[in-house]
Design an enzyme around this catalytic site. Structure first.
Site, PDB file in Angstrom:
ATOM      1  N   HIS A 160      -5.819   2.834   1.105  1.00 21.52           N
ATOM      2  CA  HIS A 160      -5.014   3.958   1.609  1.00 21.52           C
ATOM      3  C   HIS A 160      -5.672   4.679   2.790  1.00 21.52           C
ATOM      4  O   HIS A 160      -5.048   4.930   3.808  1.00 21.52           O
ATOM      5  CB  HIS A 160      -4.762   4.979   0.501  1.00 21.52           C
ATOM      6  CG  HIS A 160      -4.226   4.393  -0.766  1.00 21.52           C
ATOM      7  ND1 HIS A 160      -3.280   3.400  -0.768  1.00 21.52           N
ATOM      8  CD2 HIS A 160      -4.482   4.662  -2.078  1.00 21.52           C
ATOM      9  CE1 HIS A 160      -2.986   3.088  -2.029  1.00 21.52           C
ATOM     10  NE2 HIS A 160      -3.709   3.832  -2.837  1.00 21.52           N
ATOM     11  N   ASP A 172       0.903  -1.151   0.000  1.00 25.78           N
ATOM     12  CA  ASP A 172       0.000   0.000   0.000  1.00 25.78           C
ATOM     13  C   ASP A 172       0.939   1.198   0.000  1.00 25.78           C
ATOM     14  O   ASP A 172       1.569   1.496   1.023  1.00 25.78           O
ATOM     15  CB  ASP A 172      -0.875   0.007   1.258  1.00 25.78           C
ATOM     16  CG  ASP A 172      -1.880   1.152   1.217  1.00 25.78           C
ATOM     17  OD1 ASP A 172      -1.467   2.275   0.881  1.00 25.78           O
ATOM     18  OD2 ASP A 172      -3.057   0.933   1.520  1.00 25.78           O
ATOM     19  N   HIS A 173       1.065   1.863  -1.134  1.00 20.70           N
ATOM     20  CA  HIS A 173       2.175   2.836  -1.252  1.00 20.70           C
ATOM     21  C   HIS A 173       2.036   3.999  -0.271  1.00 20.70           C
ATOM     22  O   HIS A 173       3.014   4.654   0.050  1.00 20.70           O
ATOM     23  CB  HIS A 173       2.350   3.303  -2.705  1.00 20.70           C
ATOM     24  CG  HIS A 173       1.391   4.375  -3.145  1.00 20.70           C
ATOM     25  ND1 HIS A 173       0.134   4.097  -3.591  1.00 20.70           N
ATOM     26  CD2 HIS A 173       1.516   5.718  -3.196  1.00 20.70           C
ATOM     27  CE1 HIS A 173      -0.478   5.231  -3.914  1.00 20.70           C
ATOM     28  NE2 HIS A 173       0.334   6.231  -3.676  1.00 20.70           N
TER      29      HIS A 173
HETATM   30  C1  BG6 Z   1      -3.597   4.879  -6.398  1.00 22.50           C
HETATM   31  C2  BG6 Z   1      -4.933   4.947  -7.068  1.00 22.50           C
HETATM   32  O1  BG6 Z   1      -3.540   3.771  -5.541  1.00 22.50           O
HETATM   33  O2  BG6 Z   1      -3.390   6.070  -5.651  1.00 22.50           O
HETATM   34  C3  BG6 Z   1      -5.014   6.177  -7.975  1.00 22.50           C
HETATM   35  O3  BG6 Z   1      -5.151   3.788  -7.852  1.00 22.50           O
HETATM   36  C4  BG6 Z   1      -4.666   7.416  -7.199  1.00 22.50           C
HETATM   37  O4  BG6 Z   1      -6.308   6.299  -8.547  1.00 22.50           O
HETATM   38  C5  BG6 Z   1      -3.360   7.252  -6.432  1.00 22.50           C
HETATM   39  O5  BG6 Z   1      -4.541   8.488  -8.129  1.00 22.50           O
HETATM   40  C6  BG6 Z   1      -3.107   8.426  -5.513  1.00 22.50           C
HETATM   41  O6  BG6 Z   1      -1.836   8.320  -4.957  1.00 22.50           O
HETATM   42  P1  BG6 Z   1      -1.052   9.606  -4.480  1.00 22.50           P
HETATM   43  O7  BG6 Z   1       0.202   9.065  -3.861  1.00 22.50           O
HETATM   44  O8  BG6 Z   1      -0.816  10.479  -5.683  1.00 22.50           O
HETATM   45  O9  BG6 Z   1      -1.952  10.306  -3.485  1.00 22.50           O
END
Ligand code: BG6
Length: 494
Positions: free
Chosen positions: A243, A180-181
């Protein structure tokens, strides 16, 4: 800290994730001298890349997406570690090539390397690849071989359970790293430091002092050509199930007794298990959805969601979702956690707000202040990276006039240099075998369980008002109503 020799296979080696994120992250780790002396990266995909075409392709990704682009020399040294393996992942015979590479690498390094299999492929390919890898002897080495799984992890509770079961047949939980980045972001990791390395906040971090919590993850972009994927996902699955619920866990969890991966994840899963399960009849009191129409985004004309490529003209997929959660435990009983996320909103921001209760008694004259709930802690995750404590202060002058002021800790002001990107941190942790920032099977399932009633009801009941918000707004009226019913407003930064 130097890590052991490493052999990394990237399935989806020709894909977008590797191009934009993984390869730049590995390159930045290399420039930071965080890669081991001996390492090899093997990109795997179907396409052919004759000569040095693959290296050229990845270099282009670095030029466009790496946080540091510099040194030609560094890239030359780094790219020597990269090879490309054209392979049909559906053909089980071809997996012998992987064992051969592992063997050759061992001979070259003089030791058995740790091996990482990174699944940067479409989710429907994962089961086939996992099953085939599972038959290879190198995968039975539970200490040295790891597998990384990208989101989406399942489409609903049932498919997530199936996926976990399938993975468990071939790999032990210690070998599995579910990404989960958001958990790799510096500002997200810092929530643990803020809460548990200070004695100041914890005593008031509960229902006695906190009125409510808000989490906003808003985006200005639309679905950016990912209509095909997004159409079967939607905001709830794409952002909230993973997230946002993870951010909620960081705010809601009890203090861990150690920094052990399982200890931290136990504390988080406790939050997910305590989240109120709502019945289908109650969904409309707890959740609101939206879909953007065509319109204008900061001076530019943008198409409505239903006009996007890969999207059905009468699509009911939500591009905005807001939910009110409750953590039914001693610490949080009765404290609402309002969360919202959406595409084509007014601002790109991820921000958590802890709204404290008003002072219990106010001796100041009524005209002294407009704001009676000034105490608020705001944690900005991105793109701003700061923590801001708002409190009431007396304005200079003869009369007692109060207004809120902000005490701010800002990353850029405080620290020199750039923060590592989430994928750098996460890849480094996989190499180290540290699973703290990764999702355990039970966490993923608990998170699905919480959102399932909303998914089911939204699927069964067609929205009657889609599209219901314009680009560059803060989403549909239903989302305003959801929070206004409790006497609150969404806190918009811009
Ligand atoms: C991803 C989603 O996991 O997270 C995308 O699939 C989204 O739709 C993105 O744009 C948002 O990540 P961040 O790090 O730019 O907030």
């Amino acid at each position: 800290k130097k890590i052991s020799p490493m052999l990394i296979f990237i399935f989806g080696g020709s894909g977008d994730l590797n191009y934009r994120k993984l390869n730049p992250a590995l390159f930045n780790l290399f420039m930071d001298k965080a890669m081991p002396d001996n390492f090899s990266i093997v990109g795997i995909a179907r396409s052919e890349y004759p000569g040095n075409e693959y290296e050229k392709h990845l270099k282009e990704g670095i030029d466009n997406f790496s946080r540091r682009k510099d040194s030609h020399e560094e890239w030359k040294n780094f790219s020597k570690h990269i090879t490309y393996l054209p392979m049909d992942v559906n053909n089980e015979k071809e997996y012998a090539k992987i064992s051969k590479i592992a063997k050759d690498t061992e001979t070259k390094f003089g030791v058995h390397p740790n091996i990482i299999f990174y699944m940067a492929v479409a989710p429907q390919l994962v089961p086939t690849i996992v099953k085939n890898l599972g038959t290879l002897e190198i995968c039975h080495d539970t200490k040295c071989t790891r597998i990384v799984i990208e989101k989406p992890f399942g489409h609903d509770l049932e498919s997530a359970k199936e996926m976990n079961k399938m993975l468990a047949k071939f790999f032990t939980e210690e070998q599995i790293f579910r990404i989960d980045h958001y958990l790799g972001k510096e500002t997200v990791q810092n929530i643990l430091a803020l809460r548990f390395a200070n004695a100041l906040f914890e005593p008031i971090w509960n229902r006695n002092y906190i009125d409510h919590v808000q989490i906003t993850a808003s985006e200005t972009v639309g679905v950016e050509g990912r209509g095909g994927y997004y159409e079967n996902s939607g905001a709830l699955r794409d952002m909230i199930q993973n997230h946002i619920l993870q951010l909620l866990c960081m705010i809601g969890m009890e203090a861990p007794v150690s920094f052990d991966a399982n200890e931290i994840r136990n504390k988080k899963v406790d939050v997910l298990n305590a989240l109120r399960r709502i019945s289908k009849d109650e969904v409309q009191n707890y959740a609101a959805r939206g879909q953007y129409s065509g319109g204008w985004m900061q001076g530019e004309k943008v198409a409505g969601y239903r006009e996007e490529k890969g999207v059905a003209p009468e699509s009911n997929t939500e591009t905005f979702a807001a939910v009110k959660f409750f953590i039914d435990n001693w610490r949080w009983q009765g404290v609402p956690f309002y969360v919202r996320t959406g595409k084509h909103l007014h601002e790109k921001t991820t921000v958590l707000t802890i709204q404290f209760k008003p002072a219990p008694a106010y001796a100041f004259p009524k005209e002294a202040a407009e704001t009676w709930r000034p105490n608020r802690l705001t944690i900005s995750i991105a793109p701003e990276m700061d923590i801001c404590l708002r409190f009431q202060a007396k304005r200079p002058g003869q009369t007692m006039i109060l207004s809120p002021v902000d005490m701010v800790f800002n990353y850029q002001d405080e620290y020199d240099g750039e923060e590592p990107e989430a994928y750098e941190t996460l890849l480094y942790d996989v190499m180290e075998g540290d699973a703290t920032l990764f999702m355990r099977a039970d966490q993923v399932e608990a998170a699905w369980e919480v959102v399932m009633p909303i998914i089911d009801v939204w699927h069964a009941r067609k929205p009657i008002d889609f599209p219901n918000y314009s680009p560059d707004s803060w989403g549909p009226e239903d989302a305003e109503a959801l929070i206004a019913r409790d006497g609150h407003n969404w806190i918009n930064m811009a």
